[in-house]
Each structure stands twice: as C-alpha cells, then as structure tokens.
Design an enzyme around this catalytic site. Structure first.
Site, PDB file in Angstrom:
ATOM      1  N   LYS A  11      15.803  -5.406  -1.322  1.00  0.00           N
ATOM      2  CA  LYS A  11      15.921  -4.448  -2.425  1.00  0.00           C
ATOM      3  C   LYS A  11      14.879  -4.702  -3.539  1.00  0.00           C
ATOM      4  CE  LYS A  11      20.821  -3.479  -1.689  1.00  0.00           C
ATOM      5  NZ  LYS A  11      22.147  -3.296  -2.343  1.00  0.00           N
ATOM      6  N   TYR A  51      22.506   6.576   0.914  1.00  0.00           N
ATOM      7  CA  TYR A  51      23.764   6.107   0.319  1.00  0.00           C
ATOM      8  C   TYR A  51      24.785   7.229   0.129  1.00  0.00           C
ATOM      9  CZ  TYR A  51      22.095   1.348  -0.579  1.00  0.00           C
ATOM     10  OH  TYR A  51      21.662   0.042  -0.442  1.00  0.00           O
ATOM     11  N   ASN A 114      21.541  -6.982  -5.826  1.00  0.00           N
ATOM     12  CA  ASN A 114      22.030  -8.035  -4.928  1.00  0.00           C
ATOM     13  C   ASN A 114      21.086  -8.330  -3.753  1.00  0.00           C
ATOM     14  OD1 ASN A 114      22.584  -5.762  -3.447  1.00  0.00           O
ATOM     15  ND2 ASN A 114      24.727  -6.259  -3.034  1.00  0.00           N
ATOM     16  N   HIS A 117      20.502  -5.263   1.560  1.00  0.00           N
ATOM     17  CA  HIS A 117      21.532  -4.420   2.177  1.00  0.00           C
ATOM     18  C   HIS A 117      21.544  -4.723   3.659  1.00  0.00           C
ATOM     19  CE1 HIS A 117      23.768  -0.891   3.555  1.00  0.00           C
ATOM     20  NE2 HIS A 117      22.836  -0.796   4.486  1.00  0.00           N
ATOM     21  N   GLU A 128      21.709   4.211  10.373  1.00  0.00           N
ATOM     22  CA  GLU A 128      20.768   3.772   9.337  1.00  0.00           C
ATOM     23  C   GLU A 128      19.372   3.501   9.917  1.00  0.00           C
ATOM     24  OE1 GLU A 128      24.091   1.774   6.338  1.00  0.00           O
ATOM     25  OE2 GLU A 128      22.618   0.472   7.308  1.00  0.00           O
TER      26      GLU A 128
END
Ligand code: CMP
Length: 140
Positions: A11, A51, A114, A117, A128
């Site tokens: 990320k 998302y 964080n 993913h 995905e």
C-alpha cells in the site's frame, strides 16, 4: 493443500517509506513465489471498484483516497495454501492486534495505513487477480 494463488497489494504508506523490499522478503522467506508484479498508481475508479465490497462501510471514502494517494505494488503470490499463508505473514488488519514478526506488526502505521492487502479467500483471490492482471502478465 494444493498450490494456490493470492493477490497482494503493497500500500501507499509502504511505497512512500521505501520498504517494498523488506515486505517482499517476508513473502519469499515464507516460501511464497511472486509470479506477477507491477507498480501502479490507481485512479479513483480503480480503487472504488476494487474495494466495492466495502462501499457501505464508514471508512470507504478514506480508504479510496488513501489507496490513490501514492503508488502501490500489485503482486500475485503462489504457493501451498497461499491465501491463508499470506494472511498469516501479513498479520491482523489492525496492527495493534497483529502477531510479532508479521508485516503489519513490524511496518503498519494504523488500521488504514496497514502496509499490505491480501485476498481473504480463494474465491476472492481469483476475482482480485482478474481485476489487477491480464493472464499474460502472470508467469509462474
Ligand atoms: P484491506 O485488507 O486492504 O481491506 C480493507 C481495508 O480497509 C483494510 O485492509 C484497512 O486498511 C481499511 N480499514 C480502514 N478502517 C478499517 C476498519 N475500521 N476496519 C477494517 N478495515 C479498515
């Protein structure tokens, strides 16, 4: 357990801190192979689509803004039980709950920033991976 593939995203908080190599080392050291990889910066539409499952959640707009704020690294990880193994390597979504040695414990800043993913099921991994890669970009 058969060979599996899962989608991983490094990320914006991690690309900004120049720690993609440290994160990739965690995957490879645990026996997962990177069979596809590209660095991109998502448009708002791409992040919203990826998302979409979270679109009713209160954090959705912030998540989309964060995921489009800087480059990300999309990867397909392959190996035995890859979906569950990747989730183990990443640690809990909230870094305060993540186990020692996991990516999120070592690198995540908070529940949103964080660092990584990972797909949460084999079914979602297939979806995905299909959203992020053409078949010809995956070389096992
Ligand atoms: P990820 O695995 O990418 O899936 C959805 C993301 O939403 C999650 O990681 C977090 O980074 C982010 N997020 C932000 N706030 C929350 C929250 N309260 N609960 C779950 N996920 C959150």
């Amino acid at each position: 357990m058969a060979q599996e593939r899962t989608l991983s995203i490094i990320k914006p908080d991690a690309t900004a801190r120049n720690i993609t190599g440290k994160i990739i080392d965690k995957f490879e050291s645990a026996g997962l192979r990177i069979v596809a990889s590209k660095r991109v910066q998502w448009t708002e539409a791409q992040a919203q689509k990826f998302y979409e499952v979270h679109k009713e959640r209160p954090f959705y707009n912030d998540l989309v803004a964060f995921m489009t704020s800087a480059p990300i690294v999309l990867q397909v990880l392959e190996g035995e039980d890859a979906v569950a193994k990747n989730r183990e390597i990443m640690g809990a979504t909230n870094p305060e709950e993540a186990a020692p040695g996991t990516i999120r414990k070592e690198f995540a800043e908070n529940i949103e920033r964080n660092s990584v993913h990972g797909s949460d099921s084999a079914e979602n991994a297939e979806i995905e991976i299909g959203l992020c890669f053409e078949a010809g970009e995956i070389v096992g």
